[in-house]
Write an enzyme that holds these catalytic residues in place. Structure first.
Site, PDB file in Angstrom:
ATOM      1  N   CYS A 120     160.263 -38.569   2.977  1.00 42.32           N
ATOM      2  CA  CYS A 120     159.072 -39.294   2.520  1.00 42.32           C
ATOM      3  C   CYS A 120     159.449 -40.603   1.824  1.00 42.32           C
ATOM      4  CB  CYS A 120     158.183 -38.421   1.638  1.00 42.32           C
ATOM      5  SG  CYS A 120     159.009 -37.592   0.287  1.00 42.32           S
ATOM      6  N   ASP A 144     164.418 -35.424 -17.219  1.00 44.48           N
ATOM      7  CA  ASP A 144     164.027 -34.445 -16.195  1.00 44.48           C
ATOM      8  C   ASP A 144     163.786 -33.000 -16.658  1.00 44.48           C
ATOM      9  OD1 ASP A 144     163.435 -33.607 -13.646  1.00 44.48           O
ATOM     10  OD2 ASP A 144     165.502 -33.158 -13.124  1.00 44.48           O
ATOM     11  N   CYS A 156     156.334 -35.934   6.776  1.00 44.88           N
ATOM     12  CA  CYS A 156     156.858 -34.740   6.100  1.00 44.88           C
ATOM     13  C   CYS A 156     157.023 -33.583   7.110  1.00 44.88           C
ATOM     14  CB  CYS A 156     155.927 -34.329   4.963  1.00 44.88           C
ATOM     15  SG  CYS A 156     156.502 -32.812   4.179  1.00 44.88           S
ATOM     16  N   CYS A 207     149.679 -48.176  -2.627  1.00 41.68           N
ATOM     17  CA  CYS A 207     149.789 -47.357  -1.405  1.00 41.68           C
ATOM     18  C   CYS A 207     148.740 -47.777  -0.376  1.00 41.68           C
ATOM     19  CB  CYS A 207     149.600 -45.872  -1.730  1.00 41.68           C
ATOM     20  SG  CYS A 207     151.095 -45.079  -2.366  1.00 41.68           S
ATOM     21  N   CYS A 249     165.629 -33.471   0.401  1.00 40.71           N
ATOM     22  CA  CYS A 249     165.036 -34.153   1.563  1.00 40.71           C
ATOM     23  C   CYS A 249     164.593 -35.539   1.102  1.00 40.71           C
ATOM     24  CB  CYS A 249     163.842 -33.329   2.048  1.00 40.71           C
ATOM     25  SG  CYS A 249     162.785 -34.146   3.256  1.00 40.71           S
TER      26      CYS A 249
HETATM   27  S1  SF4 Z   1     154.770 -44.034   2.379  1.00 39.07           S
HETATM   28 FE1  SF4 Z   1     153.524 -42.822   0.958  1.00 39.07          FE
HETATM   29  S2  SF4 Z   1     154.206 -43.486  -1.054  1.00 39.07           S
HETATM   30 FE2  SF4 Z   1     154.921 -45.045   0.389  1.00 39.07          FE
HETATM   31  S3  SF4 Z   1     153.281 -46.595   0.420  1.00 39.07           S
HETATM   32 FE3  SF4 Z   1     152.870 -45.148   2.085  1.00 39.07          FE
HETATM   33  S4  SF4 Z   1     151.465 -43.665   1.146  1.00 39.07           S
HETATM   34 FE4  SF4 Z   1     152.435 -44.744  -0.538  1.00 39.07          FE
HETATM   35  S1  SF4 Z   2     160.856 -34.201   0.147  1.00 39.15           S
HETATM   36 FE1  SF4 Z   2     159.019 -35.252   0.908  1.00 39.15          FE
HETATM   37  S2  SF4 Z   2     159.218 -35.278   3.137  1.00 39.15           S
HETATM   38 FE2  SF4 Z   2     160.689 -33.798   2.366  1.00 39.15          FE
HETATM   39  S3  SF4 Z   2     159.611 -31.839   2.499  1.00 39.15           S
HETATM   40 FE3  SF4 Z   2     159.286 -32.612   0.409  1.00 39.15          FE
HETATM   41  S4  SF4 Z   2     157.389 -33.770   0.490  1.00 39.15           S
HETATM   42 FE4  SF4 Z   2     158.063 -33.438   2.596  1.00 39.15          FE
END
Ligand code: SF4
Ligand code: SF4
Length: 396
Positions: free
Chosen positions: A248, A138, A202, A192, A245
């Site tokens: 996503c 990382d 998000c 995806c 977070c």
């Molecule tokens: S949620 Fe985002 S990362 Fe996951 S399959 Fe859907 S588009 Fe791709």
């Molecule tokens: S971690 Fe993912 S869902 Fe959360 S603010 Fe960032 S991009 Fe958006």
């Protein structure tokens, strides 16, 4: 040893050290990822992470061969961590509690992974014969998601994280760069498709286009990397997320399966320690308890945890924002108690939270407290918060 045998030995060793996934690629970044990185930096999407835009580090990211003389192969590995035990909707509704990103529920992964990678590299010394190698976790200028994709470990999803078809994206990545010549694996295929769930969910609109996250809007950046006053317009969108977070990732259909797969039962090879020892007190922690942490108790609580990265000021700043978003007036006394905190960051965000929570009943007493504070406050940024909040209170 035959090429296939070498690969299977490396995978076996990797798995013994807690890396369930292990793939190999050449030390090269394809033009798609190099161009995306360049555009991201040109648009200033790295925010205050100036090191990401530094020319020499940027170049190294695009040219992994510059990280080790005569490097021939990159072994990419992934270690799983425990996904959140709560559903996304629960996290958003838990207004008395904060949400901490799942990888930070337990031990600091930098320490755990570095130790494991070094042990794996030591084992490979015996298996691969004479060779040089370097391990990375990382912090180095390594484009790890791009390398993981070209190695076949997983594809980079539209949220920019790496997804494995069976294990999902609750993964931490590491790399061993080696001069040994190991045959590369096939690149991963993107699955995806037409999904856009992560973009839609998000809270701050940080995924500004598929595969592009503007760090300046991302709650992970704002709550962990950023050490300043959080832009006022973003605070209401942060909800109760106080360290990172996971939205996503939680919404991603590829993690539905992974949640089941990571269960720790007697038949599972995975032990709790392999998942960074998640601790109960970091799962939806009580916000009022956190705001009362002094320097000593903060140090004690987060000694081996990645949460220490924000320092006390950063974490309590985030807690103030979550309280301001909670609609819970019961937090007013604890917020008032930090108005004389030594940290301007905490004072300023407490002022904002108080103004957000105030109803007609509290309006006059809070207005008086802020006007008193305004007379003696030395920090200009807190003065700005006071001015804005006093204006808001006058309209209650
Ligand atoms: S949620 Fe985002 S990362 Fe996951 S399959 Fe859907 S588009 Fe791709
Ligand atoms: S971690 Fe993912 S869902 Fe959360 S603010 Fe960032 S991009 Fe958006």
């Amino acid at each position: 040893m035959h090429a296939d045998e070498i690969k299977s030995t490396i995978r076996k060793k990797a798995s013994q050290h807690g890396f369930e996934l292990c793939y190999v690629t050449r030390p090269a970044i394809d033009s798609k990822h190099a161009l995306a990185l360049q555009k991201w930096v040109e648009a200033d999407m790295q925010g205050d992470m100036a090191w990401m835009a530094e020319a020499s580090r940027l170049q190294r990211r695009k040219e992994p061969q510059s990280m080790l003389d005569d490097v021939n192969a990159v072994i990419t590995v992934a270690m799983r961590y425990a996904p959140p035990e709560y559903a996304l909707a629960q996290a958003c509704a838990a207004t008395d509690h904060g949400v901490i990103t799942a990888y930070a529920h337990g031990d600091d992964y930098h320490d755990v992974m570095k130790k494991r990678l070094k042990m794996l590299a030591h084992d490979l010394d015996e298996e691969l014969g004479k060779h040089d190698q370097r391990v990375f976790v990382d912090t180095a200028p390594v484009l790890e998601h791009a390398l993981a994709e070209s190695a076949g470990l997983g594809w980079q999803g539209k949220h920019t994280l790496t997804i494995h078809r069976e294990l999902g994206s609750w993964l931490l990545l590491g790399e061993i760069f080696t001069t040994a010549d190991i045959a590369p694996d096939e690149p991963a295929i993107n699955h995806c498709g037409s999904c856009s769930a992560c973009i839609d969910v998000c809270p701050t609109g940080a995924i500004v286009a598929p595969y592009v996250v503007d760090a300046r809007l991302c709650i992970s950046y704002l709550t962990i990397e950023y050490d300043g006053f959080i832009p006022r317009e973003l605070r209401p969108k942060m909800g109760n997320r106080i360290y990172g977070c996971d939205d996503c990732q939680q919404i991603c259909p590829w993690n539905g399966h992974a949640r089941k797969a990571v269960r720790l039962d007697e038949e599972s090879q995975l032990k709790r320690a392999d998942l960074l020892n998640p601790r109960g007190e970091n799962v939806l922690p009580d916000l009022a308890r956190l705001l009362q942490l002094d320097a000593e108790s903060f140090r004690e609580a987060y000694r081996k945890s990645p949460i220490k990265r924000t320092k006390r000021a950063g974490l309590l700043r985030n807690v103030c924002v979550a309280m301001g978003n909670s609609a819970n007036r019961g937090f007013i006394p604890v917020l008032l108690a930090v108005l004389d905190d030594d940290e301007a960051l905490i004072r300023g965000h407490a002022v904002w939270a108080l103004a957000k929570l105030a109803g007609a009943q509290e309006r006059d007493s809070l207005l008086k407290a802020m006007l008193d504070m305004q007379a003696s406050e030395q920090d200009d940024r807190v003065q700005d918060e006071l001015t804005a909040s006093i204006n808001d209170l006058r309209m209650v």
